[in-house]
Design an enzyme around this catalytic site. Structure first.
Site, PDB file in Angstrom:
ATOM      1  N   CYS A  99     -39.357  -9.544 -15.405  1.00  0.00           N
ATOM      2  CA  CYS A  99     -38.769  -8.320 -15.434  1.00  0.00           C
ATOM      3  C   CYS A  99     -38.915  -6.977 -14.686  1.00  0.00           C
ATOM      4  O   CYS A  99     -38.378  -6.074 -14.628  1.00  0.00           O
ATOM      5  CB  CYS A  99     -38.706  -7.802 -17.093  1.00  0.00           C
ATOM      6  N   ASN A 112     -30.536  -7.488 -22.278  1.00  0.00           N
ATOM      7  CA  ASN A 112     -31.802  -7.467 -21.375  1.00  0.00           C
ATOM      8  C   ASN A 112     -31.346  -8.249 -20.124  1.00  0.00           C
ATOM      9  O   ASN A 112     -31.122  -9.627 -20.222  1.00  0.00           O
ATOM     10  CB  ASN A 112     -33.025  -8.163 -22.091  1.00  0.00           C
ATOM     11  N   HIS A 122     -37.552  -0.694 -18.484  1.00  0.00           N
ATOM     12  CA  HIS A 122     -36.926  -2.030 -18.620  1.00  0.00           C
ATOM     13  C   HIS A 122     -36.408  -2.221 -19.906  1.00  0.00           C
ATOM     14  O   HIS A 122     -36.773  -1.880 -20.981  1.00  0.00           O
ATOM     15  CB  HIS A 122     -37.900  -3.421 -18.773  1.00  0.00           C
TER      16      HIS A 122
END
Length: 316
Positions: free
Chosen positions: A113, A272, A241
């Protein structure tokens, strides 16, 4: 040594929206349970025939158009992804072919990520060193390909999408991309991972990630601000993030931001999207006019490894 500025941003998401109520027909969950723990309401899911390269190229084309550059002017292409099934040629090379970019160095970066923020600074360093004049940096993920749709803890989190930025070298010292703060904690490598061979599955120790992000992330975010010569209170926006709305809210509370600071909460609508989440959220905020030209924005991402990277950027 030249400076660097962000010359253009772009984003792309698949058309299919997967709601919490639809997920509840697939696994033992419900809308209230998902929202309370993650803040997520919907996520976008790519069609079976859509690839990471498709998502990356669509976002990159928009960023390139926004920059006003000709494809031949791009000298470096980096795609941050952990979900691409193609090993070779790289997704970056496929993007170059689709956009008609003739001779750029093209490679992929897998830092989970944190991949986009990592790649952004790699491009920044390349441009400052004179290795290229213009660079295309993309975060693109098809997380639905690596999702275990029988695991209610993880399948509720993930979505697909891409975001991209064009960086350009400038005359004199520019501050469009601030100094990076990056690193990793290998002792927590199992906290977020993809398991398996050619078709891995996503697995996460959610509690471990939440504890790390809510206790250690604020100090790292402040370090990125100091590296850029700013205090958190001077930021115009924060784009972290988009892992979990509760993590984002905890960080915002601890940073001491201005009341006017714009906070990215794209996780509510997009879930996500791993390495795509930061550029996707940033490009949306700029497109909607919530972050204006010259706005100073903290980008910070964390994930598999356990790795992190962040920097303050100036919006185009």
């Amino acid at each position: 040594m030249p400076g660097v500025r962000i010359a253009g941003l772009g984003h792309h998401q698949p058309s299919r929206v997967l709601t919490n109520d639809e997920l509840a027909t697939m696994v033992d969950t419900n809308d209230e349970w998902i929202r309370r723990r993650t803040g997520i309401a919907t996520r976008r899911i790519a069609a079976p025939e859509e690839s990471v390269a498709d998502l990356a190229a669509a976002a990159a084309a928009k960023a390139l158009a926004a920059s006003g550059l000709d494809p031949a002017e791009i000298g470096q292409i980096t795609v941050a992804t952990c979900s691409a099934m193609d090993r070779c040629p790289s997704i970056a090379a496929q993007v170059a072919a689709r956009l008609g970019i003739p001779s750029a160095v093209a490679f992929d970066v897998n830092n989970g990520c944190a991949g986009f923020c990592t790649s952004l600074s790699l491009a920044d360093h390349s441009l400052r060193a004179g290795a290229a004049r213009h660079a295309l940096v993309i975060g693109a993920e098809k997380m639905s390909d690596v999702t275990d749709w029988t695991d209610r803890r993880s399948c509720i989190l993930l979505g697909d999408g891409a975001g991209a930025a064009v960086l350009s070298a400038t005359e004199g010292a520019g501050t469009g991309v601030g100094p990076v703060v990056w690193g990793s904690d290998p002792s927590r490598a199992s906290a977020v991972r993809l398991l398996g061979d050619w078709h891995p599955r996503f697995e996460q120790d959610g509690q471990a990630v939440f504890r790390w992000a809510t206790t250690e992330l604020p100090a790292l975010a402040e370090q990125a601000c100091r590296a850029a010569g700013l205090s958190p209170a001077e930021l115009d926006g924060v784009v972290t993030h988009q892992a979990n709305l509760r993590i984002i809210e905890s960080l915002v509370q601890k940073l001491g931001l201005s009341e006017d600071a714009v906070i990215a909460r794209d996780v509510v609508d997009s879930g996500n999207t791993s390495a795509a989440s930061v550029p996707l959220a940033l490009a949306k905020l700029v497109e909607r006019g919530e972050l204006v030209s010259g706005a100073r924005v903290l980008l910070f991402a964390f994930g598999g490894g356990l790795s992190w990277a962040g920097q303050v950027v100036t919006c185009p």
